[in-house]
Scaffold this motif. Sequence first.
Motif, short mmCIF file in Angstrom:
data_model
loop_
_atom_site.label_atom_id
_atom_site.label_comp_id
_atom_site.label_asym_id
_atom_site.label_seq_id
_atom_site.Cartn_x
_atom_site.Cartn_y
_atom_site.Cartn_z
N ALA A 236 2.94 10.14 -9.73
CA ALA A 236 2.17 10.43 -10.95
C ALA A 236 1.40 11.73 -10.80
CB ALA A 236 1.21 9.27 -11.23
N LYS A 237 0.81 11.93 -9.61
CA LYS A 237 0.05 13.15 -9.37
C LYS A 237 0.94 14.38 -9.39
CE LYS A 237 -2.17 11.80 -5.64
NZ LYS A 237 -3.11 11.78 -4.50
N ARG A 238 2.17 14.23 -8.86
CA ARG A 238 3.08 15.38 -8.83
C ARG A 238 3.42 15.83 -10.25
NH1 ARG A 238 5.57 12.81 -4.46
NH2 ARG A 238 7.18 11.92 -5.80
N LEU B 236 6.04 -0.80 -10.10
CA LEU B 236 7.34 -0.30 -10.56
C LEU B 236 7.38 -0.20 -12.08
CD1 LEU B 236 9.70 -2.28 -8.15
CD2 LEU B 236 9.18 0.17 -8.07
N ASN B 237 6.76 -1.16 -12.75
CA ASN B 237 6.69 -1.13 -14.22
C ASN B 237 5.85 0.04 -14.70
OD1 ASN B 237 7.29 -2.16 -16.81
ND2 ASN B 237 5.34 -3.23 -16.89
N ALA B 238 4.72 0.28 -14.01
CA ALA B 238 3.82 1.38 -14.39
C ALA B 238 4.49 2.74 -14.19
CB ALA B 238 2.53 1.31 -13.57
N VAL B 239 5.33 2.83 -13.16
CA VAL B 239 6.02 4.09 -12.86
C VAL B 239 7.05 4.44 -13.94
CG1 VAL B 239 7.66 5.15 -11.23
CG2 VAL B 239 5.61 4.01 -10.37
N ARG B 240 7.53 3.41 -14.67
CA ARG B 240 8.57 3.63 -15.69
C ARG B 240 8.21 4.72 -16.68
NH1 ARG B 240 10.16 0.09 -19.63
NH2 ARG B 240 8.19 -1.02 -19.51
N ILE B 241 6.93 4.77 -17.05
CA ILE B 241 6.51 5.72 -18.10
C ILE B 241 6.74 7.16 -17.69
CG2 ILE B 241 4.07 5.94 -17.43
CD1 ILE B 241 3.49 5.81 -20.50
N GLN B 242 6.71 7.40 -16.36
CA GLN B 242 6.91 8.76 -15.87
C GLN B 242 8.37 9.20 -15.99
OE1 GLN B 242 5.01 9.18 -11.94
NE2 GLN B 242 3.85 7.36 -12.47
N LYS B 243 9.27 8.23 -16.16
CA LYS B 243 10.70 8.56 -16.25
C LYS B 243 11.19 8.56 -17.70
CE LYS B 243 11.73 6.56 -11.72
NZ LYS B 243 12.49 5.55 -10.98
N GLY C 44 -0.91 3.01 -14.57
CA GLY C 44 -0.26 3.11 -15.88
C GLY C 44 -0.84 4.24 -16.71
N TYR C 45 -2.17 4.31 -16.77
CA TYR C 45 -2.82 5.39 -17.53
C TYR C 45 -2.58 6.74 -16.88
CZ TYR C 45 -5.22 2.07 -20.54
OH TYR C 45 -5.50 1.10 -21.47
N PHE C 46 -2.63 6.76 -15.55
CA PHE C 46 -2.39 7.99 -14.80
C PHE C 46 -0.99 8.51 -15.08
CE2 PHE C 46 -2.42 10.31 -10.58
CZ PHE C 46 -3.45 11.16 -10.94
N GLY C 47 -0.01 7.57 -15.11
CA GLY C 47 1.37 7.92 -15.43
C GLY C 47 1.50 8.45 -16.85
N GLY C 48 0.74 7.84 -17.77
CA GLY C 48 0.75 8.30 -19.16
C GLY C 48 0.24 9.72 -19.29
N ILE C 49 -0.86 10.04 -18.59
CA ILE C 49 -1.42 11.41 -18.60
C ILE C 49 -0.40 12.38 -18.02
CG2 ILE C 49 -3.20 12.89 -17.59
CD1 ILE C 49 -5.15 10.49 -17.84
N GLU D 26 0.83 -1.21 0.00
CA GLU D 26 0.00 0.00 0.00
C GLU D 26 0.86 1.26 0.00
OE1 GLU D 26 -3.86 0.65 0.66
OE2 GLU D 26 -3.27 -0.71 -0.94
N LEU D 27 1.95 1.23 0.80
CA LEU D 27 2.83 2.39 0.87
C LEU D 27 3.55 2.62 -0.46
CD1 LEU D 27 4.31 1.86 4.45
CD2 LEU D 27 2.68 3.60 3.75
N PHE D 28 3.98 1.52 -1.11
CA PHE D 28 4.60 1.62 -2.44
C PHE D 28 3.59 2.20 -3.44
CE2 PHE D 28 8.14 -0.89 -1.03
CZ PHE D 28 9.14 -0.64 -1.96
N GLN D 29 2.37 1.68 -3.34
CA GLN D 29 1.31 2.14 -4.24
C GLN D 29 1.07 3.64 -4.05
OE1 GLN D 29 -2.50 0.33 -3.41
NE2 GLN D 29 -3.40 2.35 -3.62
#
Length: 658
Positions: A144-146, A648-655, A324-329, A134-137
Amino acid sequence: MANTAIHKHEEHDHAHLAEHDHEHDHGHSHGNPTESSPYLFPIISLIILLLGIGLDYFNETQNFAFWNKSTRLVLFGIAFLLVGWDVLKMAFQNLIKGQIFTEFLLMSIATLGAFYIGEYPEGVAVMLFYAIGELFQEAAVNRAKRNIKALLDVRPNIANVFQGNTWQTINPEMVQIGEKILVKVGEKVPLDGVILSENSSFNTSALTGESKPQSLKKGETVLAGMINLEKIIEVEVTKLFKESSIARILELVQNATSKKAPTELFIRKFAKIYTPIVVFLALGLVFLPYFFVENYVFNDWLYRALIFLVISCPCALVISIPLGYFGGIGAASRNGILFKGSNYLDLMAKVTTVVMDKTGTLTEGVFKVQEINTTIDESLFLKYLKTIESHSTHPIAKAIGNYTNEKKIEAFSINLEDFEEISGHGMKGKIEDQSILVGSLKLLKKFDVSYETQLENIIETIVVMSIDNQVVGYVLIADQLKEDAQLAIKKMQEIGIKETIMLSGDKSSITQKVASILGISKAFGDLLPENKVEKVQDLKRDGARIIAFVGDGINDAPVLALSDVGIAMGGLGSDVAIETADVVIQTDQPSKIATAINISKKTKQIVWQNIGLAFVVKAIVLTLGAGGLATMWEAVFADVGVALLAILNAVRIQKMEF
């Protein structure tokens, strides 16, 4: 794990980021006694768990008198409640509300069952890793929000307004149209308006994603959210705050999370059906073997069922897909591209045909003098031209005015007589009893002025001047291509766009020339707005095509609405186009079309990687668990471990750099 937010708030979508901030509140509390120390309870629980496991290990050889069943239960029970109390509470509250089949129930049954059969460390471990997950999430969602909120932090808080013969500091929402505001160096422009001071330069990155400062002069439009870099300026307000550029962007981004992609919607429906099926299968795994297995031991089959429950939690899917979608936006926002929902992000990845307007989309939309050809002195020719054109507000007249100003040409000081503007043709007037005609070749035909026929072969827009029915010269005027227009077409072709089509109201000869320079597949000129609609309707008859239309003007709004994905050039584009479009490119750069498609494809790729990872790992461990070959520790990996990998995979798109 991540499913918690979905179940807790299933009754409504989070249309705003502010609401989304509360989406994971209870997720904090799985190990969050205070807002400032979310990791405190999980850390204490982990220490107690390791202490208990250590005592279990050494007790086998040392045989500690104090380490009996009761003290084991108390110690592991404390470790369990530190991280599991809120899950148990949410499961109970949901049961009262009639929401039976939630992730809370799955986790509660699995961990309490582990305690029932004496597997205390495993019960604590499941809940502890759940809390850590949960904390990782939460960290991933916040990241993503930032990325998105970096865009929203430019919201101006104050406006210095001239009221009652003095400057007053008030909220921008209180300022009215027509009022005068003062913007100091380093301050954000609070509202859209027109510059009254001579000039200044502005940081526009909040609106466009472009880091290069933009210089603006007196009379030009300045937008809310820009930062004044050079000197104190005065601005006359032209829009209320709620209608300003930054307020509109704010609203678009806030609403982006409410429009879900089909994959997200499917997973939500899937989780609702999947969870009760899992519970009934687990019950079957406990009781059905009684009728078929010779040496049936209830606790053995209960343990298998508990493993089955832990593995089958749809955490990885339910969090990683929206994330993943949130990271894409968020990644798109960082690149100056606003998607109005993840459904458009999803659809953009499927686009096969990109249809573009010409003026303002691929070209600057600003006419400039390209060439002057005259049989008289050029300065005198320009002097006549400026005198006539200064009486018109047409964009071509403005282009000539700008050119003559740069050349420091002054108009005749005597009055222009008998001036008349002939719509669609040009202008006529008298200077010192000389009859002057300035306009298109149609104007010369109208007044029976003869000219060389080769002038009709010129592709560019031509402005001809005659004095006393004699042609004395002409000016060629053209709209400049945007710097990255050629790169935009090349990038689109590289990422697999099958067709690029240009539609324009400009004459066909100019349209075909621009298309040839840029390498566009097809081009159509001389089109009225309704003709553009007809062209897109014709293209849509082929069901295999997914069409994105890119435009910037008011007349593009019907086509933007008709296309599968409407893309508006938002920096200088019209309000109507921006409101109608599904995607807004704030930088006005056509190369961002390919960037938007690329981000969409990468996002979709990551989402499907996560779906595949979750299903494959869970299927393997479920099979092993049902056959008694997997322990609760493997179950923890299949649930929480896979969820963490998916996050962690979903976060990749933000980088990623696009």
